[in-house]
Design a protein around this motif. Structure first.
Motif, PDB file in Angstrom:
ATOM      1  N   SER B 207       0.314  -1.942  -1.962  1.00 58.73           N
ATOM      2  CA  SER B 207       0.662  -3.361  -1.910  1.00 58.73           C
ATOM      3  C   SER B 207       1.985  -3.554  -2.619  1.00 58.73           C
ATOM      4  CB  SER B 207      -0.451  -4.172  -2.587  1.00 58.73           C
ATOM      5  OG  SER B 207      -0.188  -5.529  -2.489  1.00 58.73           O
ATOM      6  N   TYR B 208       2.806  -4.440  -2.095  1.00 57.38           N
ATOM      7  CA  TYR B 208       4.148  -4.613  -2.645  1.00 57.38           C
ATOM      8  C   TYR B 208       4.397  -6.059  -3.038  1.00 57.38           C
ATOM      9  CZ  TYR B 208       9.225  -4.975  -2.888  1.00 57.38           C
ATOM     10  OH  TYR B 208      10.509  -5.229  -3.300  1.00 57.38           O
ATOM     11  N   SER B 209       5.050  -6.223  -4.192  1.00 54.71           N
ATOM     12  CA  SER B 209       5.468  -7.562  -4.578  1.00 54.71           C
ATOM     13  C   SER B 209       6.902  -7.526  -5.055  1.00 54.71           C
ATOM     14  CB  SER B 209       4.601  -8.103  -5.700  1.00 54.71           C
ATOM     15  OG  SER B 209       5.223  -9.220  -6.280  1.00 54.71           O
ATOM     16  N   PRO B 210       7.761  -8.304  -4.434  1.00 55.31           N
ATOM     17  CA  PRO B 210       9.148  -8.329  -4.907  1.00 55.31           C
ATOM     18  C   PRO B 210       9.259  -8.956  -6.297  1.00 55.31           C
ATOM     19  CG  PRO B 210       8.792  -9.947  -3.161  1.00 55.31           C
ATOM     20  CD  PRO B 210       7.546  -9.139  -3.264  1.00 55.31           C
ATOM     21  N   LEU B 211       8.391  -9.867  -6.645  1.00 57.02           N
ATOM     22  CA  LEU B 211       8.506 -10.506  -7.954  1.00 57.02           C
ATOM     23  C   LEU B 211       8.029  -9.593  -9.072  1.00 57.02           C
ATOM     24  CD1 LEU B 211       7.507 -14.227  -7.373  1.00 57.02           C
ATOM     25  CD2 LEU B 211       9.734 -13.156  -7.328  1.00 57.02           C
ATOM     26  N   LEU B 212       7.121  -8.693  -8.735  1.00 51.73           N
ATOM     27  CA  LEU B 212       6.705  -7.709  -9.727  1.00 51.73           C
ATOM     28  C   LEU B 212       7.656  -6.520  -9.698  1.00 51.73           C
ATOM     29  CD1 LEU B 212       2.904  -7.892  -9.176  1.00 51.73           C
ATOM     30  CD2 LEU B 212       3.902  -7.756 -11.430  1.00 51.73           C
ATOM     31  N   GLY B 213       8.330  -6.363  -8.582  1.00 51.31           N
ATOM     32  CA  GLY B 213       9.313  -5.293  -8.456  1.00 51.31           C
ATOM     33  C   GLY B 213       8.686  -3.936  -8.253  1.00 51.31           C
ATOM     34  N   GLY B 214       7.628  -3.834  -7.484  1.00 50.83           N
ATOM     35  CA  GLY B 214       7.086  -2.515  -7.239  1.00 50.83           C
ATOM     36  C   GLY B 214       5.850  -2.542  -6.381  1.00 50.83           C
ATOM     37  N   PHE B 215       5.261  -1.346  -6.272  1.00 51.24           N
ATOM     38  CA  PHE B 215       4.068  -1.172  -5.456  1.00 51.24           C
ATOM     39  C   PHE B 215       2.868  -0.925  -6.357  1.00 51.24           C
ATOM     40  CE2 PHE B 215       7.510   0.352  -2.821  1.00 51.24           C
ATOM     41  CZ  PHE B 215       7.219  -0.164  -1.575  1.00 51.24           C
ATOM     42  N   ALA B 216       1.778  -1.544  -5.992  1.00 50.56           N
ATOM     43  CA  ALA B 216       0.528  -1.133  -6.626  1.00 50.56           C
ATOM     44  C   ALA B 216      -0.098  -0.122  -5.680  1.00 50.56           C
ATOM     45  CB  ALA B 216      -0.393  -2.333  -6.791  1.00 50.56           C
ATOM     46  N   ILE B 217      -0.519   1.012  -6.209  1.00 50.96           N
ATOM     47  CA  ILE B 217      -1.144   2.014  -5.344  1.00 50.96           C
ATOM     48  C   ILE B 217      -2.514   2.392  -5.898  1.00 50.96           C
ATOM     49  CG2 ILE B 217       0.981   3.012  -4.410  1.00 50.96           C
ATOM     50  CD1 ILE B 217       0.627   5.278  -6.502  1.00 50.96           C
ATOM     51  N   VAL B 218      -3.385   2.721  -4.971  1.00 48.73           N
ATOM     52  CA  VAL B 218      -4.695   3.246  -5.356  1.00 48.73           C
ATOM     53  C   VAL B 218      -4.748   4.660  -4.815  1.00 48.73           C
ATOM     54  CG1 VAL B 218      -7.173   3.001  -5.073  1.00 48.73           C
ATOM     55  CG2 VAL B 218      -5.733   0.974  -5.258  1.00 48.73           C
ATOM     56  N   LEU B 219      -5.110   5.586  -5.679  1.00 47.89           N
ATOM     57  CA  LEU B 219      -5.145   6.976  -5.253  1.00 47.89           C
ATOM     58  C   LEU B 219      -6.541   7.347  -4.764  1.00 47.89           C
ATOM     59  CD1 LEU B 219      -3.013   8.688  -8.033  1.00 47.89           C
ATOM     60  CD2 LEU B 219      -2.319   7.921  -5.772  1.00 47.89           C
ATOM     61  N   SER B 220      -6.568   8.427  -3.992  1.00 43.40           N
ATOM     62  CA  SER B 220      -7.846   8.836  -3.411  1.00 43.40           C
ATOM     63  C   SER B 220      -8.847   9.266  -4.476  1.00 43.40           C
ATOM     64  CB  SER B 220      -7.628   9.964  -2.412  1.00 43.40           C
ATOM     65  OG  SER B 220      -6.847  10.975  -3.033  1.00 43.40           O
ATOM     66  N   ASP B 221      -8.366   9.619  -5.667  1.00 45.82           N
ATOM     67  CA  ASP B 221      -9.324  10.005  -6.714  1.00 45.82           C
ATOM     68  C   ASP B 221      -9.779   8.816  -7.548  1.00 45.82           C
ATOM     69  OD1 ASP B 221      -7.095   9.429  -8.132  1.00 45.82           O
ATOM     70  OD2 ASP B 221      -6.797  11.422  -8.974  1.00 45.82           O
ATOM     71  N   GLY B 222      -9.430   7.618  -7.114  1.00 45.89           N
ATOM     72  CA  GLY B 222      -9.936   6.429  -7.807  1.00 45.89           C
ATOM     73  C   GLY B 222      -9.016   5.894  -8.885  1.00 45.89           C
ATOM     74  N   ARG B 223      -7.938   6.634  -9.153  1.00 44.45           N
ATOM     75  CA  ARG B 223      -7.018   6.100 -10.156  1.00 44.45           C
ATOM     76  C   ARG B 223      -6.064   5.112  -9.492  1.00 44.45           C
ATOM     77  NH1 ARG B 223      -4.483  10.993 -13.316  1.00 44.45           N
ATOM     78  NH2 ARG B 223      -4.582  11.978 -11.274  1.00 44.45           N
ATOM     79  N   ALA B 224      -5.440   4.308 -10.320  1.00 44.51           N
ATOM     80  CA  ALA B 224      -4.529   3.312  -9.769  1.00 44.51           C
ATOM     81  C   ALA B 224      -3.259   3.303 -10.599  1.00 44.51           C
ATOM     82  CB  ALA B 224      -5.172   1.936  -9.788  1.00 44.51           C
ATOM     83  N   ALA B 225      -2.167   2.986  -9.954  1.00 50.96           N
ATOM     84  CA  ALA B 225      -0.900   2.977 -10.660  1.00 50.96           C
ATOM     85  C   ALA B 225       0.025   1.953 -10.032  1.00 50.96           C
ATOM     86  CB  ALA B 225      -0.269   4.364 -10.610  1.00 50.96           C
ATOM     87  N   PHE B 226       1.110   1.734 -10.743  1.00 49.28           N
ATOM     88  CA  PHE B 226       2.118   0.806 -10.248  1.00 49.28           C
ATOM     89  C   PHE B 226       3.421   1.582 -10.142  1.00 49.28           C
ATOM     90  CE2 PHE B 226       5.071  -2.818 -10.883  1.00 49.28           C
ATOM     91  CZ  PHE B 226       4.690  -3.540  -9.757  1.00 49.28           C
ATOM     92  N   LEU B 227       4.054   1.523  -8.981  1.00 49.68           N
ATOM     93  CA  LEU B 227       5.291   2.279  -8.777  1.00 49.68           C
ATOM     94  C   LEU B 227       6.478   1.350  -8.979  1.00 49.68           C
ATOM     95  CD1 LEU B 227       4.598   4.421  -5.580  1.00 49.68           C
ATOM     96  CD2 LEU B 227       4.261   5.026  -7.973  1.00 49.68           C
ATOM     97  N   VAL B 228       7.369   1.762  -9.854  1.00 51.41           N
ATOM     98  CA  VAL B 228       8.585   0.971 -10.068  1.00 51.41           C
ATOM     99  C   VAL B 228       9.790   1.868  -9.893  1.00 51.41           C
ATOM    100  CG1 VAL B 228       7.645  -0.789 -11.570  1.00 51.41           C
ATOM    101  CG2 VAL B 228       8.388   1.380 -12.536  1.00 51.41           C
ATOM    102  N   ALA B 229      10.909   1.252  -9.733  1.00 52.62           N
ATOM    103  CA  ALA B 229      12.138   2.027  -9.619  1.00 52.62           C
ATOM    104  C   ALA B 229      13.250   1.259 -10.292  1.00 52.62           C
ATOM    105  CB  ALA B 229      12.474   2.258  -8.148  1.00 52.62           C
ATOM    106  N   ASN B 230      14.281   1.984 -10.651  1.00 49.89           N
ATOM    107  CA  ASN B 230      15.409   1.313 -11.305  1.00 49.89           C
ATOM    108  C   ASN B 230      16.169   0.460 -10.313  1.00 49.89           C
ATOM    109  OD1 ASN B 230      14.650   2.781 -13.442  1.00 49.89           O
ATOM    110  ND2 ASN B 230      16.246   4.338 -13.240  1.00 49.89           N
ATOM    111  N   THR B 231      16.166   0.929  -9.097  1.00 51.40           N
ATOM    112  CA  THR B 231      16.992   0.231  -8.122  1.00 51.40           C
ATOM    113  C   THR B 231      16.107  -0.577  -7.197  1.00 51.40           C
ATOM    114  OG1 THR B 231      16.822   2.084  -6.633  1.00 51.40           O
ATOM    115  CG2 THR B 231      18.705   2.060  -8.127  1.00 51.40           C
ATOM    116  N   LEU B 232      16.695  -1.600  -6.686  1.00 50.44           N
ATOM    117  CA  LEU B 232      15.961  -2.432  -5.761  1.00 50.44           C
ATOM    118  C   LEU B 232      15.641  -1.671  -4.484  1.00 50.44           C
ATOM    119  CD1 LEU B 232      17.824  -5.811  -6.134  1.00 50.44           C
ATOM    120  CD2 LEU B 232      15.446  -5.345  -6.675  1.00 50.44           C
ATOM    121  N   LYS B 233      16.446  -0.686  -4.211  1.00 47.19           N
ATOM    122  CA  LYS B 233      16.254   0.042  -2.961  1.00 47.19           C
ATOM    123  C   LYS B 233      15.106   1.029  -3.042  1.00 47.19           C
ATOM    124  CE  LYS B 233      20.546  -0.051  -0.501  1.00 47.19           C
ATOM    125  NZ  LYS B 233      21.625   0.781   0.073  1.00 47.19           N
ATOM    126  N   PHE B 234      14.603   1.229  -4.189  1.00 51.37           N
ATOM    127  CA  PHE B 234      13.540   2.200  -4.401  1.00 51.37           C
ATOM    128  C   PHE B 234      13.996   3.609  -4.085  1.00 51.37           C
ATOM    129  CE2 PHE B 234       9.274   1.403  -5.811  1.00 51.37           C
ATOM    130  CZ  PHE B 234       9.354   0.055  -6.130  1.00 51.37           C
TER     131      PHE B 234
END
Lengths: 388, 1386
Positions: B207-234
């Protein structure tokens, strides 16, 4: 001098209920030494119901009293000393309770005031307050006061009355006697008895809370359109009319429908101006839906609180109907089959739909609601202030 | 806040043998909804809800590419991507046909009769004629698990651990594809410690939100993380993963843009929401979404989907087993379908909602859901996540229950609070909700202010009526629950003329009176006047279509203020429309602003405008003096606030306020903003902004120069959903009306309360002038706060079940309705203040509220909550709150009542703890007695009964009985007598403590009715102490020397009536024969007390009180009077006695002139009667003695003689004729008898003995009945002197004759006759001197008086007495049961 009327239970009453108001006369003039005070000769109260009719729609022999013009009297300006609550009021007084005298010969000095209470029962048989197109019924408590050597002044306090046909409030007292049985006269009777309003509302609740689903197969010449289910036919004011539509039961496609709550005002035969005078229909609430895309839908139609309950008087009858309009497709829209060609198939909603409209009426009955609920919708005041 | 309403509607897909629906997804403006079935994609229009296009793949295509799996809109809605199970993406291009205006153009037939009638059937909405212009498919290596669109690209998560980036033309954007194994993951953004994934895992949800500036991801092993990048282009090289700590069973995710939250669903049916820690960049848990067990005590399986509403204020959450729920931003559950009443088949596994996917359409008024037949989860598979076994587990063989609404697309209608989109409405205390085509208004008063006003009014009027005019019985408007306002909503339908072209409604506004409502939809606006019940629309439709309300709507005086975008001029504006004029741009005031208006609010005449360029502008609103229809907007200030917020869209609300961090003394310098003082006050108004849930206060202070400057922002609270500020300050309740209220979701309510230094006390520097209190709210989601009433209002869903039409239709579901809920918060505030040793402030607040009807109740709640908490605590509490709470409550007059009510609702086990703090209940009891709080005292008696030995309880009960008798609390006295009789004498010696807990169960009901105390006694006695009474009558009958038991009163409880007959028989035999010392002490006490009281009344001449006393307590007055006939029953001064009776019974003195004419008429009759009845005048003493046992019991039925005599047929006629004459006024009784016995004596039909002349004021019939009753009692008891007084007042010749005869036949007739004669002489002289009304009557009885005079010397009439004896002998022989059957004809 000022007279204030406070309606203790608010401005809305059920027929059969007591109207109680506290009437305060006060001398608001600034205190000056040696002022003799104001002498009020008398004050009286009466509850009246006025019926106003439209001449073009209702034939009433004595036209002079029912027109919008004032009731004949001696004219409001004349130096009369009698209490004539109907004088100067539009319409025919169809109900006048016995006049009650609040006081005679009262002197109020500056800054003084005096309060009297006035209680009157609205008769069970009274018609409800109603503002129709041909007939209007309105209720007023009139308080007439005469200052010594002045003309009579009238304070008119409008109230709204809700009535139900065939009121059964009389059953109350009899039951009570049975229940308590004879006892020592020293036993204070407790005020546990239900008030007339409670009894009437209990009866209304009994009628309106019964759910008996009625099913209607709606069809036209081409076939069945839908199955409509209405859960009851008697409603209190302010309730929602809930019904369901099942379009899967139909073979004719329904594009849209509209349901309106219509008031039907009919003039009784002998008061009609024309032989073939039509009933007057007024729409009060509407539910519209484009149902083409639905297989099941429902309607929730609010009943406005300001409506009058179903009633009839010798002059007119007011009833309610649900007026349905079903817009059906003549040809129906094609459905998308399982595609045979490899690229699949595309389906688009038709740009044109040939339609037919048909209507259907379903009578329902409206009953009063709790006066304090109905008061929410009414603009009537609890307190009316007037000069003397 | 969002509440479902009504039933869902079910879609009918235009397909033959269609496949199961899989997914639903609304486009960005939520007007189009894409619906994915296994083999097709359909685009629907939201309103009217019709299908536009459908593309269906051929069976070959399905077998080649796999079935459809996921769908994703391109943000501009020009394309749509569908992922298949075979790892392909199919791109569809959407174009609008230009040669066609609308689909579903309806054509009426030529036949006039079949044409449409109503205007709304001609809908104006154009259904856009979309077509799929092009479709192509792209194979994705590795298989697709999820998709998300980011700006102009599509991110595709694959099963082999990549997140691929595709352009919408189907080209892969290789430079920006991510490989999970190359992304460093860590707990915060400190890259140093980041490590790449070692485990084999792939992204299952994205899932992506421009206001949060990243992706929320759920991994197949049940863990979850948020992906961010320095640049807007990812740029893949700068992408970094941040773990969501503490969760390893995540199933799905959803992002909240406005509040910048990341929500994850979990296997254990809970949700968890994270926010980004601004300092470290790590994920910080904000709150959890845990299904309260009171709503559903079980585990409905893993969370399968989460969707935030378009305005980010609510979250929809569904579980695999079924059901859905709505949560507020910060974690309050607003509704949950699992708790609904589904009728007979109430079983979660049959829950018809088995939602696979859902999305919100237009403004959140609809939730489209894909309901599936087969369940993804039944509770069998993952037991470890289900702490509560569900019912399905028992039947392991059975397949999963299918949803009977299965494989359908449902549209669930919702209504929402205006606060979600128009936070300026928090300033109003009106409660209303907005639906897609109607408004739901709850104008019903909470009852508080209304009642208060009514009482004030009555109070003032009563003062005026001091002249003695009787007041009518005033009953406040009935407030029984049926007529309560909570479910009564006034529905205002938005007119079709507006809604048909401007659906959906975005903003609504209500003015402070609640009579004016404004709505603004897609374009234009309309408003409604509650008085006229009319809507006002734009006369010119082009003007209506020419602007879009963007920044909210509010009322200012007679003007409607809006922030809007002018389409034709392409600029943003603030407009003011006068409500009295026609709705037309010609009348409106327009102020151009630089950027899109996002928020509007006002304080007094000051308007604050927040724009998309992050500028806050302040305007002064003034009326044009020459033209009342014209308002002038003048800009006061413009501030750039971009530093406060990451993005302007993150500003939730903006409020102007006069609150300061330091509350000023309550004398108020402009804080109490009245319109006059506003101009100066406005300049100092501070700003309160809610930025993504963080509440900041920006104060405005006087700088070094004389200009006003904004000081740096202060953060007041985090996780704030809603802010309320009182509109006006009330000097009486400064604390409550100068406080800032914040609702923080699961964290509860926060109040920023002013603390005023005490008068005359120099303010301490240590103490903050404001304090932030917080307390939990469990039962309400507040939508409005009534500051002065210390009440908050909310809305709750309720459901109704309608008779099922067919199980596959949505009407088999519960029908959702709305109801208003309210909660008092006073006790919460007080508790928090007391906890902080700010009792003085708590006291000030409480005193200001002591007039509220539920004030006592809130104190009780305060005490109860503290007591429960501290008494049940396992660990010792270092600084217990209870003593201070008790001290606090003690300062209010309702203290004793509060304590005892709280006691009664608490378990007995906790009582010692409570009374250790409040002191001995005995003392409290005595205090109550002293203060005259008898009902409260009676409640303490019950407490004493459980805590103390029975003897103590008895002693106190006796005291209370005395007091109750003195003050005429009959009901209470009666209950106390029963209570005293119920105490087993054997138990007096026992200690009561071992049985304690059985005697009184904890009273769990939270509110007891205000007059429950008296009933409480009988409740306890009737159900619990009852058995003990029965044991008395069964086991120890001879021992009880009780006085005759009162007859069974209809209100007596069952246990009493059971013991009744037994005691009665005993009493008949024993009451007069058994000597007193045989009776138990308490019976004796009761008797003594009652007799003492009766004597007191009798000697004081208070006969009316005596009658009431007898009637209420069923006291055997006759036998007592007989004992007293030569003691207290004597009258020394007959004139005094007659005067007392007149006064006591409000009996009019007989008029002079009227009396004479009546007497003339009466004389003849009297003589007739005397001739007729003379035989019966002798009343034998013996008879009365024998009859007395019955008489004393027959207290409830005064016609004893006639009753009895009627039954022995020979005597009936004679008896009736004589006895009924004087009684015949009691119409009820005589009718009663006649109808029952069928005996109608001819004399009954004759006119009453003394017809009352119309000239005289009618004596009150009630008083007459009472007098007659007393007279008969006295005659029976042979209290001849009092009887004479009554007979004279009643002018009852018959009675006088009886009295004279009785006097003659008494044993010591000489003295009796002499005394009587003396009395007559007194009365004669009195009548002749000052009461001429009685003269005629006294003259008419002169023969009797004369006979007395002669009797004083001799005696006679023996024979007659003997005759009479026989008659009575018959009547006394009648069995008790028979006479009862007469007296109770029913």
């Amino acid at each position: 001098m000022e007279v204030v009327c406070d309606l203790m239970k608010g401005p809305v009453y059920l027929a059969g209920e007591e109207v109680t108001c506290l009437i305060t006369f006060s001398n608001n003039s600034k205190k000056t030494l040696g002022d003799a005070g104001v002498v009020l000769a008398w004050a009286s109260s009466q509850l009246n119901c006025f019926c106003t009719v439209s001449d073009s729609k209702v034939a009433i022999l004595d036209k002079s009293v029912t027109r919008k013009s004032s009731n004949p009297g001696h004219g409001p300006q004349s130096q009369q000393t009698s209490f004539q609550p109907t004088a100067g009021e539009a319409g025919l007084s169809v109900l006048s309770t016995p006049t009650k005298i609040l006081f005679c010969d009262l002197t109020l000095h500056p800054g003084e005031r005096r309060t009297y209470s006035y209680t009157e029962t609205v008769p069970h048989t009274a018609s409800p307050t109603y503002r129709g197109t041909s007939v209007k019924y309105s209720y007023k408590v009139t308080i007439g006061t005469q200052r010594l050597n002045c003309q009579t002044s009238m304070l008119r306090v409008p109230i709204r009355v809700l009535s139900i046909a065939g009121c059964m409030a009389d059953s109350g007292p009899g039951e009570r006697e049975d229940r308590l049985g004879p006892s020592s006269p020293f036993m204070e009777e407790e005020g546990v008895g239900d008030s007339p309003a409670d009894l009437i509302m209990q009866a209304v609740q009994d009628i309106t809370s019964k759910r008996r689903a009625s099913y209607f197969n709606i069809a036209n010449s081409r076939g069945k359109v839908c199955k409509f289910c209405l859960y009851k036919r008697s409603y209190r004011l302010g309730e929602d009319i809930v019904g369901t539509f099942d379009f899967t039961a139909g073979s004719v496609q329904c594009v849209q429908y509209s349901v309106s709550l219509q008031l039907r005002e009919g003039i009784e035969q002998e008061y009609r101006v024309k032989e073939d005078q039509q009933d007057k229909l007024v729409t009060h609430s509407k539910h519209h839906e484009v149902c083409l895309g639905f297989s099941n839908s429902h309607m929730v139609l609010p009943i406005p609180l300001q409506l009058a309950p179903s009633f009839s008087t010798p002059i007119c009858s007011v009833s309610y109907i649900l007026h349905f309009e079903f817009v059906t497709s003549v040809s129906g829209t094609a459905k998308q089959p399982v595609p045979e060609e490899e690229g699949g198939s595309e389906w688009q909603g038709p740009s044109k739909v040939d339609i037919e409209t048909m209507v259907w009426d379903l009578p329902i009955t409206l009953y009063p609601t709790y006066p304090n609920h109905a008061a929410q919708a009414s603009q009537l005041q609890h307190r009316i202030v007037g000069p003397v | 806040m969002y509440y479902p309403v009504g039933w869902p509607r079910m879609l009918s897909l235009p397909q033959e043998s269609g496949t199961d629906p899989i997914r639903v997804s609304a486009n960005r403006d939520r007007i189009l909804v894409a619906l994915l079935t296994q083999d097709s994609i359909l685009i629907w229009y939201a309103k009217p809800c019709v299908p536009i296009i459908s593309h269906r793949r051929s069976p070959q295509s399905v077998s080649e590419l796999g079935t459809n799996l996921l769908v994703c809109w391109r943000p501009d809605s020009s394309m749509i991507a569908v992922a298949t199970s075979g790892g392909h993406i199919i791109f569809y291009n959407l174009v609008v046909l230009t040669d066609l205006k609308s689909l579903y153009e309806q054509e009426d037939p030529t036949n006039q009769a079949l044409r449409r009638e109503s205007a709304e059937l001609y809908f104006k909405e154009n259904v856009p004629p979309l077509v799929f212009s092009q479709a192509f498919e792209v194979p994705i290596p590795g298989g697709i698990t999820d998709m998300a669109s980011i700006r102009d690209d599509l991110m595709i998560a694959t099963e082999d651990g990549h997140i691929l980036r595709y352009l919408w033309d189907g080209q892969v954007n290789r430079d920006y594809c991510l490989d999970l194994r190359r992304i460093p993951f860590c707990v915060d953004q400190q890259v140093l410690r980041a490590v790449p994934l070692v485990e084999e895992a792939h992204v299952t949800s994205l899932s992506y939100s421009p206001l949060l500036g990243g992706f929320a991801i759920v991994l197949s092993d049940g863990r979850a993380a948020f992906l961010v990048a320095n640049t807007l282009k990812f740029d893949p090289n700068s992408v970094q993963g941040i773990w969501a700590g503490g969760v390893e069973d995540v199933t799905c995710t959803a992002l909240n843009h406005k509040y910048r939250l990341i929500a994850f669903g979990r296997q254990n049916s809970q949700g968890v929401v994270f926010s980004i820690d601004e300092s470290t960049g790590g994920l910080e848990m904000s709150h959890q979404l845990i299904l309260p067990t009171k709503d559903y005590p079980g585990c409905p399986g893993p969370v399968t989907a989460l969707r935030w509403t378009p305005d980010s204020t609510s979250l929809a959450l569904v579980w695999a087993v079924g059901g859905f729920s709505i949560w507020s931003t910060f974690g309050t559950m607003i509704m949950c379908s699992l708790g609904w009443d589904h009728g007979a088949t109430d079983n979660i596994s049959k829950s018809p909602y088995n939602i696979q996917d859902m999305d919100w359409s237009a403004e959140g008024y609809q939730m489209w859901v894909v309901n599936s037949t087969t369940r993804q989860f039944t509770g069998k598979k993952d037991k470890e996540f289900c702490p509560f076994p569900s019912e399905t587990e028992k039947e392991e063989e059975k397949p999963d229950f299918s949803s009977h609404l299965g494989d359908n697309v449902l549209v669930i209608p919702f209504v929402k609070s205006p606060l979600t989109v128009n936070p300026a409405m928090a300033a109003n205390d009106q409660l209303y909700l907005q639906g897609e085509d109607r408004l739901y208004i709850n104008t019903g008063d909470t009852g508080v202010s209304q009642k208060k006003e009514a009482l004030d009014k009555i109070g003032s009027i009563i003062n005026d009526m001091a002249d003695g005019t009787p007041l009518p019985d005033f009953n406040p408007p009935p407030s029984n629950h049926q007529s309560s306002h909570t479910k009564q909503w006034t529905i205002v339908s938005i007119p079709h003329a507006y809604i048909s072209s401007s659906w959906p409604i975005r903003y609504t506004a209500c003015d402070s009176t609640g009579h004016w409502m404004a709505v603004a939809g897609r374009t234009g606006l309309a408003y409604y006047n509650d008085h006229s019940k009319k809507w006002k629309l734009f006369g010119n439709e082009t003007q209506e279509k020419d602007f879009i309300v963007t920044g909210g709507v509010l009322w200012w005086k007679d003007f409607l203020v809006i922030g809007c975008f002018n389409i034709s001029a392409n600029r943003d504006e603030v407009r003011l429309y006068p409500r009295e004029a026609r709705l037309e741009n010609a009348y409106c005031t327009i102020e151009e602003v630089d950027a899109q208006v996002l928020l509007l609010n006002r304080l007094g005449d000051r308007l604050v405008v927040y724009c998309a360029n992050s500028h806050i502008s302040l305007y002064q609103l003034t009326l044009d003096e020459s033209n009342p229809m014209l308002a002038i907007l003048s800009k006061v200030q413009d501030v750039d606030a971009s530093a406060l917020s990451i993005h302007p869209a993150c500003v939730v609300s903006i409020t102007l306020t006069h609150l300061k961090t330091e509350a000023r003394q309550r004398s108020g310098e402009g804080r109490d903003s009245t319109d006059r003082s506003i101009s100066s006050a406005d300049d100092s108004a501070s700003l309160i902004m809610n930025v993504s849930g963080k509440l900041v206060l920006i104060q405005r202070e006087r700088g070094s120069g004389d200009e006003m400057l904004y000081s740096p922002p202060t953060v007041l609270a985090g996780s704030c959903e809603q802010v309320w500020l009182p509109a006006t300050a009330n000097r009486e309740k400064p604390h409550l009306t100068l406080a800032l209220w914040l609702y923080c979701g699961a964290a509860g309510m926060r109040v920023w309360l002013p603390l005023f230094p005490r008068e005359g006390e120099s303010s301490h520097a240590f103490m903050a002038r404001r304090i932030m209190l917080h307390f939990p709210l469990n039962n309400i989601y507040p939508l409005a706060i009534l500051f002065e009433d210390a009440l908050m209002l909310g809305v709750e869903n309720d459901t109704q079940l309608f008779p099922e039409t067919s199980s596959s239709s949505p009407s088999s579901l519960p029908f959702c309705t709305l109801q208003r809920v309210s909660e008092v918060y006073l006790q919460q505030l007080l508790r928090q203040l007391i906890r902080r040793n700010l009792g003085q402030h708590a006291w000030e607040i409480a005193s200001s509220c002591s007039k509220l009807p539920y004030f006592q109740h809130s104190l009780e709640l305060l005490l109860h909550s503290v007591l429960e908490e501290e008494a049940t605590s396992k660990d010792p509490i270092p600084d217990a709150l209870l003593p201070s709470v008790v001290d606090f409550i003690r300062s209010f007059p309702v203290y004793r009542e509060t304590v005892v009510r709280c006691t009664r609702k608490t378990e007995v086990a906790l009582w010692p703890y409570l009374f250790a703090a409040v002191g001995s209940p005995k003392d409290l009891f005595s205090d109550c007695l002293e203060m005259g709080e008898l009902n409260t005292a009676s409640s303490y008696l019950l407490v004493l009964q459980s805590l103390e030995p029975a003897s103590v309880a008895r002693q106190h009960a006796t005291q209370l009985l005395d007091a109750a008798l003195d003050s005429g609390h009959w009901k209470l006295a009666k209950e106390l007598i029963r209570f005293l009789r119920a105490i087993d004498p054997d138990e007096c010696e026992e200690l009561a403590s071992p049985r304690m807990s059985q005697i009184l169960p904890p009273f769990s009901s939270p509110v007891s009715p205000p007059h429950a105390e008296v009933e409480d006694l009988s409740l306890v006695l009737g159900t619990l102490v009852g058995p003990r009474t029965r044991s008395i009558s069964i086991n120890q009958p001879p021992k009880t020397g009780s006085p005759p038991d009162p007859p069974i009163h209809p209100t007596l409880s069952r246990s009493a009536s059971e013991k009744g007959p037994k005691l009665k028989r005993m009493s008949n035999s024993s009451s007069h024969n058994t000597s007193r010392d045989a009776g138990t002490a308490e019976e004796f006490f009761i008797d003594v007390i009652l007799a003492r009281h009766a004597r007191k009344l009798l000697t004081a001449g208070k006969m009316a009180d005596l009658g009431t006393f007898q009637a209420n307590l069923e006291y055997p007055l006759v036998s007592w009077l007989r004992r007293e006939q030569h003691r207290a029953g004597q009258v020394d001064d007959f004139v005094w006695a007659v005067k007392m009776i007149h006064q006591d019974f409000d009996w009019p003195w007989p008029g002079d002139s009227g009396g004479r004419s009546r007497a003339d008429q009466g004389n003849a009759l009297v003589e007739d009667n005397m001739r007729q009845l003379y035989i019966d005048t002798g009343v034998p003493r013996q008879h009365i003695q024998m009859d007395s046992g019955y008489l004393s019991q027959g207290g409830a039925r005064p016609v004893r003689q006639s009753d009895l005599s009627l039954l022995s047929e020979q005597t009936v006629d004679a008896m009736l004729r004589m006895r009924d004459r004087p009684l015949d006024q009691r119409s009820v009784r005589s009718e009663d008898l006649g109808s029952v016995c069928g005996v109608q004596s001819p004399t009954l039909a004759s006119p009453p003995t003394f017809p009352v002349t119309p000239k005289e004021a009618d004596p009150p019939p009630k008083a007459k009945a009472k007098l007659n009753y007393m007279l008969n009692l006295l005659l029976e008891a042979e209290c001849l002197e009092w009887a004479t007084c009554f007979a004279i007042i009643l002018q009852d010749v018959m009675a006088i004759i009886r009295i004279v005869n009785a006097a003659r036949s008494t044993s010591d007739s000489d003295t009796v006759v002499a005394r009587l004669h003396q009395g007559f002489l007194q009365l004669n002289s009195f009548a002749s001197s000052s009461s001429p009304g009685y003269r005629t009557f006294l003259a008419s009885i002169q023969p009797q008086v004369d006979s007395l005079a002669s009797l004083a010397m001799g005696s006679g009439g023996e024979e007659q007495v003997g005759q009479e004896m026989n008659v009575y002998g018959v009547s006394t022989a009648i069995p008790r049961s028979l006479s009862r059957s007469v007296s109770d004809p029913g």
